[in-house]
Design a protein around this motif. Structure first.
Motif, short mmCIF file in Angstrom:
data_model
loop_
_atom_site.label_atom_id
_atom_site.label_comp_id
_atom_site.label_asym_id
_atom_site.label_seq_id
_atom_site.Cartn_x
_atom_site.Cartn_y
_atom_site.Cartn_z
N GLU A 258 16.36 2.62 -45.83
CA GLU A 258 15.97 4.03 -45.68
C GLU A 258 16.14 4.79 -46.99
O GLU A 258 15.30 5.62 -47.37
CB GLU A 258 16.83 4.67 -44.58
CG GLU A 258 16.47 6.12 -44.28
CD GLU A 258 15.09 6.26 -43.67
OE1 GLU A 258 14.54 7.38 -43.70
OE2 GLU A 258 14.56 5.25 -43.15
N VAL A 259 17.24 4.50 -47.69
CA VAL A 259 17.47 5.15 -48.99
C VAL A 259 16.37 4.78 -49.99
O VAL A 259 15.85 5.64 -50.71
CB VAL A 259 18.87 4.77 -49.53
CG1 VAL A 259 19.02 5.20 -50.98
CG2 VAL A 259 19.95 5.43 -48.69
N ARG A 260 16.02 3.48 -50.01
CA ARG A 260 14.94 3.06 -50.91
C ARG A 260 13.62 3.73 -50.53
O ARG A 260 12.84 4.14 -51.41
CB ARG A 260 14.79 1.54 -50.88
CG ARG A 260 15.90 0.81 -51.64
CD ARG A 260 15.52 -0.64 -51.86
NE ARG A 260 15.47 -1.39 -50.62
CZ ARG A 260 16.51 -2.04 -50.09
NH1 ARG A 260 17.68 -2.05 -50.73
NH2 ARG A 260 16.39 -2.70 -48.96
N ARG A 261 13.36 3.85 -49.21
CA ARG A 261 12.13 4.52 -48.78
C ARG A 261 12.12 5.98 -49.21
O ARG A 261 11.10 6.50 -49.71
CB ARG A 261 11.98 4.41 -47.27
CG ARG A 261 10.65 4.93 -46.73
CD ARG A 261 10.63 4.89 -45.21
NE ARG A 261 11.59 5.81 -44.64
CZ ARG A 261 11.38 7.13 -44.50
NH1 ARG A 261 10.22 7.65 -44.88
NH2 ARG A 261 12.30 7.91 -43.98
N LEU B 4 23.66 -2.35 -40.43
CA LEU B 4 23.55 -0.90 -40.59
C LEU B 4 23.42 -0.52 -42.06
O LEU B 4 22.61 0.35 -42.43
CB LEU B 4 24.79 -0.23 -39.97
CG LEU B 4 24.84 1.31 -40.06
CD1 LEU B 4 23.65 1.92 -39.32
CD2 LEU B 4 26.15 1.83 -39.47
N ARG B 5 24.21 -1.19 -42.90
CA ARG B 5 24.13 -0.90 -44.33
C ARG B 5 22.76 -1.29 -44.89
O ARG B 5 22.18 -0.54 -45.70
CB ARG B 5 25.23 -1.66 -45.07
CG ARG B 5 25.30 -1.35 -46.56
CD ARG B 5 26.36 -2.17 -47.25
NE ARG B 5 26.08 -3.58 -47.14
CZ ARG B 5 26.84 -4.54 -47.65
NH1 ARG B 5 27.96 -4.22 -48.28
NH2 ARG B 5 26.53 -5.82 -47.52
N ASN B 6 22.23 -2.44 -44.46
CA ASN B 6 20.90 -2.84 -44.92
C ASN B 6 19.83 -1.85 -44.48
O ASN B 6 18.92 -1.50 -45.25
CB ASN B 6 20.57 -4.25 -44.43
CG ASN B 6 21.47 -5.31 -45.02
OD1 ASN B 6 21.99 -5.15 -46.13
ND2 ASN B 6 21.68 -6.39 -44.29
N ASN B 7 19.96 -1.38 -43.22
CA ASN B 7 19.00 -0.38 -42.74
C ASN B 7 19.11 0.91 -43.55
O ASN B 7 18.11 1.53 -43.92
CB ASN B 7 19.23 -0.10 -41.26
CG ASN B 7 18.94 -1.33 -40.38
OD1 ASN B 7 18.12 -2.17 -40.75
ND2 ASN B 7 19.59 -1.43 -39.24
#
Length: 335
Positions: free
Chosen positions: A213-216, A206-209
């Motif tokens: 998403e934050v990077r996107r 979840l954190r990686n996702n």
């Protein structure tokens, strides 16, 4: 040292020193070499000086006939086993420092806010000195405490202290129950650890996702910001070109208006100063007239030269005739 309480010495309630002073025993500076008896008795705590012999707590009297409680022993073992399991679990989930790359190693560095240069280094020199060896010391005799008190005997019949058939059942039940309970706790602990690992993996996913998403979103925001800055720069460039075009148009109109009356005056002035001329007239004035004047001057010079030559000839002839007349004049008679 020995101390006495309030009931023994001081009625005011303070403790007093009751032992006499004694001189300090002289001790050897170096450790005594181990003897054969010490090597032969290595592992026997009776020869270890760190072991205190005798009762160190006089107020507690432990009966020699007391048997250890198996339940208490089982509980202590269970507590120790749980502590070891918790320690292993903490060590397993503890974040570790990654290993150094090949050809590198980890070193300790200063992490303070201000680095301090270690310039005050004390120069030290090692000097050794060998002393004489100690003489062989005889082995210390085995300590045998002196016998005290009176010997007494107690007659114990078979079955009076422990009946195996009747007392082994609760002990066995406790052992089996504790073993099963420990097994169940270990299974539950393993299941809990597996559940924690699964939760940790799910949390990491979840954190990686979320990080992706934050990077996107950050990349999208960066692109929007760059597009906004580019549009603003383009609009500024368009406004600048429009302003330059308006200034050029205004300058051209002002120039045309200003030169409308200036051009005739300038052309008139240039024409009057000879910048605008007729080519035939200019050729006559610059080429023909100078040539004509030169030719006229040459003709006049030739005429003047001929006249001077004629004057000179006439003058010479007149002089010769005058001399001839002067020569003829004395031949005539005087009157």
């Amino acid at each position: 040292m020995a101390f006495v309480s309030q009931s023994q010495s001081d009625p005011n309630g303070s403790y007093t020193f009751s032992s006499r002073p004694r001189p300090v025993e002289t001790r050897s500076k170096y450790r005594e070499p181990p003897s054969e008896q010490t090597h032969s008795n290595y592992g026997n705590i009776m020869y270890d000086r760190r072991v205190v012999r005798g009762n160190t707590y006089a107020q507690h009297i432990i009966p020699t006939t007391a048997q250890p409680d198996p339940v208490e022993i089982q509980r202590q073992q269970e507590t120790r086993r749980r502590a070891i399991a918790r320690k292993r679990a903490r060590e397993q989930f503890k974040p570790m420092t990654p290993e150094a790359l090949q050809g590198r190693k980890h070193i300790d560095v200063q992490t303070e806010l201000y680095l301090e240069e270690l310039s005050n280094v004390i120069v030290a020199t090692d000097i050794d000195c060998q002393t004489d060896a100690f003489l062989d010391k005889p082995a210390t005799p085995l300590f045998i405490p002196a016998k005290s008190g009176k010997d007494v005997e107690t007659q114990i019949e078979e079955g009076e202290l422990f009946d195996f058939d009747s007392e082994v059942q609760p002990v066995l039940e406790v052992l089996v129950g504790k073993t099963i309970e420990q097994s169940l706790e270990e299974v539950m602990e393993e299941e809990e650890l597996a559940c924690l690992r699964a939760q940790q993996r799910a949390f990491e996913e979840l954190r990686n996702n979320e990080l992706a998403e934050v990077r996107r979103l950050q990349e999208q925001e960066r692109r929007h910001s760059e597009e906004k800055e580019r549009r603003i720069a383009q609009q500024k460039e368009v406004l600048r070109k429009e302003r330059e075009t308006a200034e050029k148009i205004a300058a051209r109109a002002y120039t045309q208006q200003h030169l409308a009356d200036l051009l005739p005056a300038v052309f008139t002035s240039l024409r009057s100063h000879g910048y605008f001329y007729d080519p035939v007239e200019k050729d006559i004035e610059t080429n023909f007239f100078p040539w004509l004047m030169t030719e006229v001057n040459n003709s006049l010079d030739k005429r003047y030269t001929a006249r001077e030559l004629l004057d000179t000839i006439i003058h010479d002839v007149v002089q010769k005739r005058l001399e001839g007349f002067k020569e003829l004049q004395p031949a005539t008679p005087d009157t």
